[in-house]
Scaffold this motif. Sequence first.
Motif, mmCIF file in Angstrom:
data_model
loop_
_atom_site.group_PDB
_atom_site.id
_atom_site.type_symbol
_atom_site.label_atom_id
_atom_site.label_comp_id
_atom_site.label_asym_id
_atom_site.label_seq_id
_atom_site.Cartn_x
_atom_site.Cartn_y
_atom_site.Cartn_z
ATOM 1 N N HIS A 258 9.650 20.743 2.268
ATOM 2 C CA HIS A 258 8.655 20.061 3.108
ATOM 3 C C HIS A 258 8.700 18.551 2.883
ATOM 4 C CE1 HIS A 258 4.273 19.088 4.084
ATOM 5 N NE2 HIS A 258 4.854 19.358 5.234
ATOM 6 N N GLN A 259 8.712 18.119 1.641
ATOM 7 C CA GLN A 259 8.731 16.689 1.318
ATOM 8 C C GLN A 259 10.027 16.023 1.781
ATOM 9 O OE1 GLN A 259 6.145 14.835 0.278
ATOM 10 N NE2 GLN A 259 4.995 16.745 0.501
ATOM 11 N N LYS A 260 11.141 16.723 1.644
ATOM 12 C CA LYS A 260 12.435 16.185 2.083
ATOM 13 C C LYS A 260 12.415 15.938 3.594
ATOM 14 C CE LYS A 260 15.958 18.881 2.686
ATOM 15 N NZ LYS A 260 17.034 19.838 2.519
ATOM 16 N N LYS A 261 11.887 16.886 4.345
ATOM 17 C CA LYS A 261 11.824 16.741 5.804
ATOM 18 C C LYS A 261 10.860 15.624 6.200
ATOM 19 C CE LYS A 261 13.179 21.494 6.684
ATOM 20 N NZ LYS A 261 12.789 22.821 7.153
ATOM 21 N N LEU A 262 9.741 15.497 5.498
ATOM 22 C CA LEU A 262 8.796 14.411 5.775
ATOM 23 C C LEU A 262 9.431 13.047 5.500
ATOM 24 C CD1 LEU A 262 5.428 15.784 4.308
ATOM 25 C CD2 LEU A 262 5.911 15.253 6.717
ATOM 26 N N ARG A 263 10.143 12.927 4.371
ATOM 27 C CA ARG A 263 10.814 11.665 4.024
ATOM 28 C C ARG A 263 11.825 11.262 5.092
ATOM 29 N NH1 ARG A 263 10.932 13.831 -1.084
ATOM 30 N NH2 ARG A 263 13.113 14.446 -0.870
ATOM 31 N N ARG A 264 12.553 12.249 5.577
ATOM 32 C CA ARG A 264 13.572 11.965 6.591
ATOM 33 C C ARG A 264 12.932 11.402 7.869
ATOM 34 N NH1 ARG A 264 16.898 17.002 6.715
ATOM 35 N NH2 ARG A 264 17.657 16.433 4.667
ATOM 36 N N VAL A 265 11.849 12.045 8.324
ATOM 37 C CA VAL A 265 11.159 11.576 9.528
ATOM 38 C C VAL A 265 10.607 10.167 9.304
ATOM 39 C CG1 VAL A 265 9.163 11.967 11.050
ATOM 40 C CG2 VAL A 265 10.662 13.886 10.424
ATOM 41 N N ARG A 266 9.983 9.929 8.157
ATOM 42 C CA ARG A 266 9.453 8.592 7.850
ATOM 43 C C ARG A 266 10.566 7.541 7.807
ATOM 44 N NH1 ARG A 266 5.914 11.260 4.145
ATOM 45 N NH2 ARG A 266 7.338 10.752 2.450
ATOM 46 N N PHE A 267 11.695 7.893 7.241
ATOM 47 C CA PHE A 267 12.831 6.978 7.189
ATOM 48 C C PHE A 267 13.217 6.527 8.597
ATOM 49 C CE2 PHE A 267 17.504 6.737 7.755
ATOM 50 C CZ PHE A 267 17.761 5.566 7.049
ATOM 51 N N TYR A 268 13.391 7.478 9.509
ATOM 52 C CA TYR A 268 13.797 7.135 10.865
ATOM 53 C C TYR A 268 12.739 6.289 11.568
ATOM 54 C CZ TYR A 268 17.703 10.405 10.448
ATOM 55 O OH TYR A 268 18.852 11.043 10.052
#
Length: 191
Positions: free
Chosen positions: A120-130
């Motif tokens: 969950h955290q990995k997917k959230l980080r990815r979205v925030r990065f973009y």
Amino acid sequence: MCNYKRLTVEETLEIYETYMRKDFPPIELKPFSHIERMMNLGLYDSFAFHEEGRFIGYALCSENRNRDAVLLDYFAVASDMRGKGYGQKALAMLWQIYQEYEMVILESENPEFFENEQDHQKKLRRVRFYEEKCGMTKCDFTTRLFGVEYVIMAKGCKAKADSALAAQKLKEIYQVLVKPEAYRQHFLIRR
């Protein structure tokens, strides 16, 4: 200084075998024959990014038939180069490559669908990065493609990155990218 190279089919196969098989889960990885077919049609590009001769990552992109929108189909930074700003640099180069297009679209795994808290955290980080580092706008729809749930993001180049236009362009890209039967069975937009 970061630079890029547009890859041949053979060079793309090397990236596929060396990196993509490790960087993406099997459910998300197209057979290479599909990528090769799209490259031979002139509707699929692949790039390798380097800095001072060192490989930093790659991107594979699929276009619609009008060549005014592109899907960032696969993007990854080499594992030993992550967290150093290279993702931002590589994407900034892509924005320049496609600056004459209406928009660039990408799919990021939907954080609402996760296996465990780490996932969950990995997917959230990815979205925030973009969103925060790369100037992408999250669209007001999500997709399900071959059983994988995605958040859709867009970056306007010549057009505003609005959700309606992004949905239209994404449909156009997938109508080229997958066979009609697979498109009907496995591509779903949710609002």
